[in-house]
Design an enzyme around this catalytic site. Structure first.
Site, mmCIF file in Angstrom:
data_model
loop_
_atom_site.group_PDB
_atom_site.id
_atom_site.type_symbol
_atom_site.label_atom_id
_atom_site.label_comp_id
_atom_site.label_asym_id
_atom_site.label_seq_id
_atom_site.Cartn_x
_atom_site.Cartn_y
_atom_site.Cartn_z
ATOM 1 N N LYS A 90 99.473 41.659 -25.368
ATOM 2 C CA LYS A 90 99.480 41.068 -24.033
ATOM 3 C C LYS A 90 98.632 41.896 -23.056
ATOM 4 C CE LYS A 90 102.585 37.860 -25.105
ATOM 5 N NZ LYS A 90 103.000 38.167 -26.487
HETATM 6 C C1 LIG Z 1 103.467 37.292 -27.507
HETATM 7 C C2 LIG Z 1 103.429 37.840 -28.877
HETATM 8 C C3 LIG Z 1 103.129 37.034 -29.982
HETATM 9 C C4 LIG Z 1 102.884 35.550 -29.851
HETATM 10 O O1 LIG Z 1 101.698 35.252 -29.182
HETATM 11 P P1 LIG Z 1 101.465 33.823 -28.524
HETATM 12 O O2 LIG Z 1 100.205 33.922 -27.775
HETATM 13 O O3 LIG Z 1 102.652 33.577 -27.629
HETATM 14 O O4 LIG Z 1 101.429 32.841 -29.649
HETATM 15 C C5 LIG Z 1 103.050 37.636 -31.233
HETATM 16 N N1 LIG Z 1 103.299 38.953 -31.391
HETATM 17 C C6 LIG Z 1 103.597 39.756 -30.356
HETATM 18 C C7 LIG Z 1 103.867 41.187 -30.609
HETATM 19 C C8 LIG Z 1 103.673 39.230 -29.066
HETATM 20 O O5 LIG Z 1 103.984 40.040 -28.045
#
Ligand SMILES: *Cc1c(COP(=O)(O)O)cnc(C)c1O
Length: 495
Positions: free
Chosen positions: A112
């Site tokens: 993120k």
């Molecule tokens: C948010 C997240 C995901 C999923 O990603 P999306 O964009 O919501 O599909 C997968 N792994 C981790 C560690 C995340 O923080």
């Protein structure tokens, strides 16, 4: 020059500037903002030699052309200079036949960060361009990682307040502690009884609640979102797919133009959608491997064309993927339908009222670009153990979902296309699950105690963002029911 406009997945006649799309986050009709006319692809030669930041400027400016290229460059410098623990920003690590694209070297150890170190500058820039005297309130629902990354990105930024809502049962100990200890003069963290879907839905309703919006606006605030429903969050996620691809070319793993597969551990469908947008921009991709955990709504959808959320959400050891309503799938379907916003509007209404929908045959045929698969707890543990034993490399449980589904895919198809496994979090965020997978003794120990033991076993240093985190003081204590969210926001903003 004509600047790129944005429209809603649910109403193609809508047209707003990229600046408005970034500030608002969600369209008024409940749809998601998408480019009115998708930018034309690059030739690979044109972009193949750019470094991470140059690629970022090029791609982001293509989508947000209301900004000058130099403005975007300033935001990019602020976002990526000195915030990542490796000069490469997103290293590509080869193990056996696969390439792990490590997206977890930012300030909060999850992918993120790739977009949330950038979004605050973009949003602030958008506000300034609009001469918006209003203060912005970022409302964000988190399945664990978005919350902390958004708090870090937005902390102490003038004119912006950020409120993060996390599901009380849906996040790991370390994820929760990271949020509870967040410092900053404009940050608020609130627990919601319920799961991520409850939190995300409650917030979507607030964004669409015109009376509440008017009330907040009358007091000088405007609401926005840092979730991947915000197009400003999504676009910066395209960069690393290009970067990784060119890395493979430079390492002579593939020749320029040769297609690759991309395996993504998926929840809200933001990360994998960014890869799909990358393909539309010219990236040669053979197969998207969409990996779900036991909450496998997406895997079922790609195999049947039916999206059916009539099931209970399970809490798993990959909590950031514990989602039944994958918001960004709407953007993919909009594209696959030939930008048919009437159809999208109908199926989203059906999802809301009947909790399922199906797509027409002509769209179903296009789904073959995506392979949907899932991994349960046992498969996750096995994958972590196997990869460790083979290569002395440790995946976090989310990445392990992708690896496991990738193995199933290869087993079924015998496809030998080079594959990038998207590695979304550091194993240090989920130490108990990881240590358990490695058959270490975890009885009676919590995630925090195991951070040190895990670092010892691997002979690596504990990453700074989680070092000594258990000794820090909790600063946020509010917990509420989803019905109380509005009044909580009013209390925080004193309106
Ligand atoms: C948010 C997240 C995901 C999923 O990603 P999306 O964009 O919501 O599909 C997968 N792994 C981790 C560690 C995340 O923080």
């Amino acid at each position: 020059m004509e600047t790129l406009k944005y429209t809603s997945t649910r109403n193609h006649s809508l047209s707003v500037s990229s600046i408005d799309a970034i500030i608002k986050g969600l369209a008024e009709d409940g749809g998601l903002y998408v480019p009115s006319c998708f930018p034309s692809p690059y030739t690979l030669d044109e972009v193949k030699d750019l470094d991470y930041k140059e690629l970022a400027v090029k791609i982001i400016h293509r989508f947000f052309s209301d900004f000058e290229q130099e403005e975007i460059r300033t935001f990019v410098d602020k976002a990526y200079d000195g915030k990542f623990h490796t000069g490469k920003i997103t290293p590509l690590v080869k193990k056996g036949e696969v390439h792990f694209l490590e997206l977890f070297h930012g300030p909060t150890l999850a992918f993120k960060d790739m977009a949330l170190t950038f979004l605050p500058y973009l949003l602030k820039g958008a506000l300034e361009k609009n001469n918006l005297y209003k203060k912005v309130v970022i409302l964000t629902a988190t399945s664990g990682d978005t919350g902390k990354a958004a708090l870090e990105g937005f902390k102490d930024i003038d004119g912006i307040q950020i409120i993060v809502f996390y599901p009380t049962l849906g996040v790991s100990e370390i994820q929760k502690k990271q949020m509870m200890t967040q410092k900053g003069n404009n940050v608020h963290v609130v627990g919601i009884h319920g799961n991520f879907d409850d939190a995300q839905n409650a917030l979507k309703e607030i964004f669409n609640h015109s009376e509440f919006n008017r009330h907040v606006e009358a007091n000088g605030y405007t609401l926005s979102s840092a979730n991947s429903i915000n197009i400003g969050r999504l676009i910066p996620q395209i960069i690393y797919y290009f970067f990784a691809y060119f890395q493979l070319v430079k390492n002579k793993e593939i020749s320029l133009g040769e297609p690759v597969n991309i395996a993504v551990p998926t929840g809200n469908f933001g990360n994998i959608l960014a890869a799909y947008y990358g393909m539309k921009l010219g990236l040669p991709i053979h197969q998207f491997i969409c990996a779900s955990n036991e909450n496998k709504v997406l895997a079922d959808f790609f195999n049947s064309g039916i999206y059916d959320r009539r099931r209970n959400l399970k809490s798993t050891i990959s909590p950031s993927m514990d989602i039944l309503i994958s918001s960004n799938l709407e953007r993919l379907l909009y594209d696959l339908s030939g930008e048919n916003s009437t159809l999208i509007s109908e199926i989203m209404e059906k999802l809301k009222t009947e909790s399922f929908y199906f797509i027409p045959e002509y769209m179903k045929e296009k789904l073959t670009l995506f392979y949907g698969g899932s991994a349960d707890e046992e498969k996750i543990y096995n994958a972590i153990k196997k990869v460790y034993e083979q290569w002395n490399y440790v995946m976090d449980p989310h990445t392990a979902v992708a690896y496991s589904v990738y193995e199933d895919y290869v087993h079924q198809t015998k496809d030998s296309t080079k594959t990038i496994i998207v590695s979304t979090a550091s194993p240090f965020k989920f130490t108990k699950s990881v240590c358990k997978a490695l058959h270490m003794n975890v009885d009676g120990k919590n995630d925090f105690q195991l951070i040190g033991e895990f670092a010892n076993k691997m002979s690596i240093d504990i990453p700074l963002p989680v070092k000594n985190i258990h000794q820090q003081e909790n600063l946020h204590h509010t917990v509420c029911n989803k019905e109380e969210i509005k009044s909580i926001i009013e209390n925080i903003l004193k309106v």
